[in-house]
Design an enzyme around this catalytic site. Structure first.
Site, PDB file in Angstrom:
ATOM      1  N   ASN A   1       7.557   3.032   0.467  1.00 17.16           N
ATOM      2  CA  ASN A   1       6.851   4.521   0.280  1.00 17.16           C
ATOM      3  C   ASN A   1       6.818   5.049   1.802  1.00 17.16           C
ATOM      4  OD1 ASN A   1       5.790   6.889  -0.458  1.00 17.16           O
ATOM      5  ND2 ASN A   1       4.012   6.278  -1.250  1.00 17.16           N
ATOM      6  N   TRP A   2       7.677   5.939   2.258  1.00 15.78           N
ATOM      7  CA  TRP A   2       7.722   6.299   3.443  1.00 15.78           C
ATOM      8  C   TRP A   2       6.469   7.523   3.583  1.00 15.78           C
ATOM      9  CZ3 TRP A   2      13.164   6.877   5.883  1.00 15.78           C
ATOM     10  CH2 TRP A   2      13.842   5.791   5.926  1.00 15.78           C
ATOM     11  N   LYS A   3       6.360   8.082   2.416  1.00 15.09           N
ATOM     12  CA  LYS A   3       5.041   9.334   2.500  1.00 15.09           C
ATOM     13  C   LYS A   3       5.820  10.364   3.399  1.00 15.09           C
ATOM     14  CE  LYS A   3       1.329   6.173   1.588  1.00 15.09           C
ATOM     15  NZ  LYS A   3       0.131   5.809   1.732  1.00 15.09           N
TER      16      LYS A   3
ATOM     17  N   HIS B   1       1.200   8.692  -7.824  1.00 16.66           N
ATOM     18  CA  HIS B   1       0.741   8.078  -6.505  1.00 16.66           C
ATOM     19  C   HIS B   1      -0.675   8.675  -6.307  1.00 16.66           C
ATOM     20  CE1 HIS B   1      -0.151   7.017  -2.327  1.00 16.66           C
ATOM     21  NE2 HIS B   1       0.804   5.824  -2.714  1.00 16.66           N
TER      22      HIS B   1
ATOM     23  N   GLU C   1      -2.080   9.844  -3.866  1.00 15.31           N
ATOM     24  CA  GLU C   1      -2.289  10.939  -3.216  1.00 15.31           C
ATOM     25  C   GLU C   1      -1.792  12.099  -3.700  1.00 15.31           C
ATOM     26  OE1 GLU C   1      -0.074   9.237  -0.013  1.00 15.31           O
ATOM     27  OE2 GLU C   1      -1.751   7.862   0.561  1.00 15.31           O
TER      28      GLU C   1
ATOM     29  N   GLU D   1      -2.361   0.140  -7.576  1.00 14.42           N
ATOM     30  CA  GLU D   1      -2.592   0.357  -6.145  1.00 14.42           C
ATOM     31  C   GLU D   1      -4.215   0.934  -6.330  1.00 14.42           C
ATOM     32  OE1 GLU D   1       0.846   1.620  -3.595  1.00 14.42           O
ATOM     33  OE2 GLU D   1       0.087   3.414  -4.446  1.00 14.42           O
TER      34      GLU D   1
ATOM     35  N   GLY E   1      -4.050   2.486   2.746  1.00 16.72           N
ATOM     36  CA  GLY E   1      -4.225   2.888   4.015  1.00 16.72           C
ATOM     37  C   GLY E   1      -5.232   2.350   4.643  1.00 16.72           C
TER      38      GLY E   1
ATOM     39  N   SER F   1      -2.163  -1.642   1.392  1.00 15.37           N
ATOM     40  CA  SER F   1      -2.138  -2.361   2.657  1.00 15.37           C
ATOM     41  C   SER F   1      -1.529  -3.580   2.552  1.00 15.37           C
ATOM     42  CB  SER F   1      -3.819  -2.535   2.943  1.00 15.37           C
ATOM     43  OG  SER F   1      -4.451  -1.423   3.270  1.00 15.37           O
TER      44      SER F   1
HETATM   45  P1  PGA Z   1      -0.320   1.553   2.361  1.00 15.18           P
HETATM   46  O1  PGA Z   1       0.189   2.451   1.220  1.00 15.18           O
HETATM   47  O2  PGA Z   1       0.616   0.240   2.412  1.00 15.18           O
HETATM   48  O3  PGA Z   1      -0.136   2.301   3.766  1.00 15.18           O
HETATM   49  O4  PGA Z   1      -1.625   1.076   2.074  1.00 15.18           O
HETATM   50  C1  PGA Z   1       0.461   2.143   0.155  1.00 15.18           C
HETATM   51  C2  PGA Z   1       1.031   3.267  -0.915  1.00 15.18           C
HETATM   52  O5  PGA Z   1       0.251   4.408  -0.738  1.00 15.18           O
HETATM   53  O6  PGA Z   1       1.830   3.055  -1.615  1.00 15.18           O
END
Ligand code: PGA
Length: 252
Positions: free
Chosen positions: A9-11, A95, A97, A167, A173, A212
């Site tokens: 997931n490149w965000k 997600h 976010e 998640e 993150g 993470s």
């Molecule tokens: P992260 O993000 O690996 O940087 O914790 C995972 C995600 O948000 O899907």
């Protein structure tokens, strides 16, 4: 065992030219293995360039979000048919976010799941508790609620097309992934609640872990047969660490 799925997931990272470089770097070192499926989710504007580079590979193109409507006056949105035409196979929905920064509700998420399935995009539905919810022993009830509302109105046969990503919000993150026991416990709960609600075989549901994940902890996480892959954020922005995670996910 189900084939493991590793999604990057490149965000909101990488311009089109940077996306092309990252994909080319991945292609240089990635050796496909039948036990693992690899997928990348670049930002919308880089999907077309990514699609061209991935066309003759086994790596699946994934979108980070989708609109629940097919077309119309929805400024700034991207529809399921647009994602299909550009070559997307999976779409990440719900997600944390999207839920917490952009205020997506369980109802929005449910509509997106239905819209994706209508257009043969395979949803990766994200669920997960916040730290205060875990501390209040509400993890199971929160996850249960997110599953029930997110998947409301689906038929059992639809479940075969859905991947669940557990998640925990506190692990995203932060550099602090869930422990093997924490992840495996919630994965087992997800499996059993889906089996109970939909009457499906719990072993047929793909549940991946996100939060993470790195080359340092992937081996530990993949010890559990409950963990059918990973949704990788930060570590997928580097070709070596992403491909290393995919390699650690392989089994014979
Ligand atoms: P992260 O993000 O690996 O940087 O914790 C995972 C995600 O948000 O899907």
């Amino acid at each position: 065992m189900l084939r493991r799925l590793i999604v990057g997931n490149w965000k909101m990272h990488k311009t089109i030219s940077q996306a092309e470089s990252l994909i080319n770097d991945i292609l240089k070192i990635y050796q496909p293995h039948p036990s693992v499926e690899l997928a990348v989710a670049p930002p919308f504007v880089a999907l077309q360039a990514a699609s061209r580079l991935l066309a003759v590979t086994s790596i699946k193109l994934t979108a980070q979000n989708v609109c629940a409507k097919d077309e119309g006056a929805f400024t700034g949105e991207i529809s399921p048919p647009m994602l299909r035409e550009v070559g997307c196979h999976y779409v990440i929905i719900g997600h944390s976010e999207r839920r917490h920064i952009f205020g997506e509700t369980d109802q929005d998420i449910n509509e997106k799941i239905h819209a994706a399935l209508r257009h043969s995009l395979l949803p990766v539905l994200c669920v997960g508790e916040r730290l205060e919810e875990r501390q209040a022993n509400q993890t199971q009830s929160i996850i249960q609620h997110q599953l029930q509302t997110g998947l409301d109105g689906l038929q059992s046969k639809d479940l075969a097309h859905i991947t669940i990503a557990y998640e925990p919000v506190w692990a995203i993150g932060t550099g602090h992934a869930a422990t093997l026991d924490q992840a495996a416990e919630v994965h087992a709960h997800i499996r059993s609640s889906l089996a109970k609600q939909w009457g499906i075989n719990p072993d047929q549901t793909r549940v991946v872990y996100g939060g993470s994940v790195s080359p340092d902890n992937a081996q530990m996480l993949f010890q559990s047969p409950q963990i059918n892959g990973a949704l990788v954020g930060k570590a997928c922005l580097n070709s070596e660490s992403f491909v290393k995670i995919a390699k650690l996910a392989t089994s014979d």
